[in-house]
Scaffold this motif. Sequence first.
Motif, PDB file in Angstrom:
ATOM      1  N   LEU A 194       0.835  -1.213   0.000  1.00 56.67           N
ATOM      2  CA  LEU A 194       0.000   0.000   0.000  1.00 56.67           C
ATOM      3  C   LEU A 194       0.867   1.259   0.000  1.00 56.67           C
ATOM      4  N   ILE A 195       1.895   1.247   0.832  1.00 59.08           N
ATOM      5  CA  ILE A 195       2.786   2.406   0.930  1.00 59.08           C
ATOM      6  C   ILE A 195       3.521   2.629  -0.398  1.00 59.08           C
ATOM      7  N   ASN A 196       3.937   1.524  -1.020  1.00 61.35           N
ATOM      8  CA  ASN A 196       4.582   1.643  -2.330  1.00 61.35           C
ATOM      9  C   ASN A 196       3.674   2.281  -3.361  1.00 61.35           C
ATOM     10  N   LEU A 197       2.404   1.916  -3.328  1.00 61.25           N
ATOM     11  CA  LEU A 197       1.458   2.494  -4.285  1.00 61.25           C
ATOM     12  C   LEU A 197       1.304   3.999  -4.044  1.00 61.25           C
ATOM     13  N   ILE A 198       1.249   4.394  -2.783  1.00 63.43           N
ATOM     14  CA  ILE A 198       1.148   5.828  -2.476  1.00 63.43           C
ATOM     15  C   ILE A 198       2.436   6.544  -2.888  1.00 63.43           C
ATOM     16  N   ASN A 199       3.580   5.912  -2.654  1.00 66.20           N
ATOM     17  CA  ASN A 199       4.851   6.500  -3.091  1.00 66.20           C
ATOM     18  C   ASN A 199       4.897   6.648  -4.611  1.00 66.20           C
ATOM     19  N   ARG A 200       4.374   5.646  -5.314  1.00 65.78           N
ATOM     20  CA  ARG A 200       4.359   5.729  -6.776  1.00 65.78           C
ATOM     21  C   ARG A 200       3.467   6.864  -7.244  1.00 65.78           C
ATOM     22  N   LEU A 201       2.313   6.977  -6.595  1.00 64.74           N
ATOM     23  CA  LEU A 201       1.383   8.056  -6.936  1.00 64.74           C
ATOM     24  C   LEU A 201       2.062   9.413  -6.749  1.00 64.74           C
ATOM     25  N   PHE A 202       2.775   9.566  -5.654  1.00 61.82           N
ATOM     26  CA  PHE A 202       3.480  10.823  -5.390  1.00 61.82           C
ATOM     27  C   PHE A 202       4.509  11.120  -6.480  1.00 61.82           C
ATOM     28  N   ASN A 203       5.295  10.118  -6.820  1.00 65.03           N
ATOM     29  CA  ASN A 203       6.331  10.322  -7.835  1.00 65.03           C
ATOM     30  C   ASN A 203       5.745  10.667  -9.198  1.00 65.03           C
ATOM     31  N   ILE A 226      -2.709   3.956 -11.332  1.00 64.39           N
ATOM     32  CA  ILE A 226      -2.169   3.807  -9.968  1.00 64.39           C
ATOM     33  C   ILE A 226      -3.301   3.963  -8.950  1.00 64.39           C
ATOM     34  N   LEU A 227      -4.181   4.937  -9.184  1.00 56.10           N
ATOM     35  CA  LEU A 227      -5.314   5.129  -8.269  1.00 56.10           C
ATOM     36  C   LEU A 227      -6.203   3.889  -8.231  1.00 56.10           C
ATOM     37  N   ASP A 228      -6.452   3.307  -9.401  1.00 51.88           N
ATOM     38  CA  ASP A 228      -7.256   2.075  -9.459  1.00 51.88           C
ATOM     39  C   ASP A 228      -6.607   0.960  -8.656  1.00 51.88           C
ATOM     40  N   GLU A 229      -5.301   0.829  -8.850  1.00 51.90           N
ATOM     41  CA  GLU A 229      -4.586  -0.231  -8.157  1.00 51.90           C
ATOM     42  C   GLU A 229      -4.621   0.006  -6.645  1.00 51.90           C
ATOM     43  N   LEU A 230      -4.475   1.266  -6.259  1.00 51.58           N
ATOM     44  CA  LEU A 230      -4.516   1.617  -4.837  1.00 51.58           C
ATOM     45  C   LEU A 230      -5.881   1.259  -4.240  1.00 51.58           C
ATOM     46  N   ILE A 231      -6.935   1.576  -4.949  1.00 56.85           N
ATOM     47  CA  ILE A 231      -8.283   1.271  -4.455  1.00 56.85           C
ATOM     48  C   ILE A 231      -8.480  -0.244  -4.361  1.00 56.85           C
ATOM     49  N   LEU A 233      -3.879  16.098  -1.244  1.00 56.34           N
ATOM     50  CA  LEU A 233      -4.378  14.723  -1.337  1.00 56.34           C
ATOM     51  C   LEU A 233      -3.286  13.756  -0.862  1.00 56.34           C
ATOM     52  N   MET A 234      -2.048  14.035  -1.316  1.00 56.85           N
ATOM     53  CA  MET A 234      -0.966  13.145  -0.931  1.00 56.85           C
ATOM     54  C   MET A 234      -0.781  13.128   0.587  1.00 56.85           C
ATOM     55  N   SER A 235      -0.881  14.302   1.211  1.00 56.94           N
ATOM     56  CA  SER A 235      -0.661  14.293   2.655  1.00 56.94           C
ATOM     57  C   SER A 235      -1.857  13.664   3.371  1.00 56.94           C
ATOM     58  N   PHE A 236      -3.031  13.753   2.761  1.00 57.06           N
ATOM     59  CA  PHE A 236      -4.176  13.024   3.314  1.00 57.06           C
ATOM     60  C   PHE A 236      -3.910  11.507   3.304  1.00 57.06           C
ATOM     61  N   LEU A 237      -3.419  11.015   2.165  1.00 58.09           N
ATOM     62  CA  LEU A 237      -3.156   9.572   2.047  1.00 58.09           C
ATOM     63  C   LEU A 237      -2.079   9.125   3.033  1.00 58.09           C
ATOM     64  N   LYS A 238      -1.055   9.982   3.139  1.00 58.25           N
ATOM     65  CA  LYS A 238       0.045   9.660   4.052  1.00 58.25           C
ATOM     66  C   LYS A 238      -0.469   9.570   5.490  1.00 58.25           C
ATOM     67  N   LYS A 239      -1.302  10.557   5.837  1.00 63.16           N
ATOM     68  CA  LYS A 239      -1.842  10.591   7.185  1.00 63.16           C
ATOM     69  C   LYS A 239      -2.714   9.366   7.444  1.00 63.16           C
ATOM     70  N   TRP A 240      -3.630   9.044   6.507  1.00 64.83           N
ATOM     71  CA  TRP A 240      -4.534   7.930   6.807  1.00 64.83           C
ATOM     72  C   TRP A 240      -3.803   6.627   6.935  1.00 64.83           C
ATOM     73  N   ILE A 241      -2.848   6.384   6.060  1.00 69.36           N
ATOM     74  CA  ILE A 241      -2.205   5.070   6.171  1.00 69.36           C
ATOM     75  C   ILE A 241      -1.339   4.988   7.419  1.00 69.36           C
ATOM     76  N   THR A 242      -0.583   6.039   7.707  1.00 66.63           N
ATOM     77  CA  THR A 242       0.321   5.940   8.861  1.00 66.63           C
ATOM     78  C   THR A 242      -0.472   5.923  10.174  1.00 66.63           C
TER      79      THR A 242
END
Length: 157
Positions: free
Chosen positions: A27-36, A51-56, A109-118
């Motif tokens: 999951l973290i890798n997918l978020i990192n990929r989205l960021f990059n 990437i968003l589809d895969e993350l979902i 959005l990215m910081s939202f994702l980071k916050k929710w997962i961590t």
Amino acid sequence: MADKDYIPWSEDLSVGLEEIDEQHKILINLINRLFNEAILKRADKALISDILDELIQYTIVHFAVEESLFRIFDYPDSEAHQEHHNQLKNEVVNFRKKFQDDTPIDIELMSFLKKWITLHIMKDDRKYTPFFLEKGFKAKWTKQQSWMGKIWSSFKG
Ligand SMILES: [Fe+2]
């Protein structure tokens, strides 16, 4: 350009169960990929969509795995935890919709994702570890040995 770890993996993110950690790393890798791709490389909409589809999809699969463990082990905090899963799923699906309607992925959005997962890992997920261990779930199950690993490999063909 080498990919940057927007969310670096650290022991702070470990729940102490290898099998679950492996899924969280995906999951973290997918978020990192989205960021990059979305923020640093400003990639095409189609790639970001993928990437968003895969993350979902992976989020849904991962939550389903955790929730089936709750059922198997009769986890007492299951209801509240599942409620958090549903909220998170809805929010990610909403972002996906907004993105389709041409709202770009931004750092908010990215910081939202980071916050929710961590936060979810450190607050909600870590709570189940002592309970699962007591029920016989092994901290160091390898993919080959564990029943979950077997399900995964048959699932992936
Ligand atoms: Fe969870």
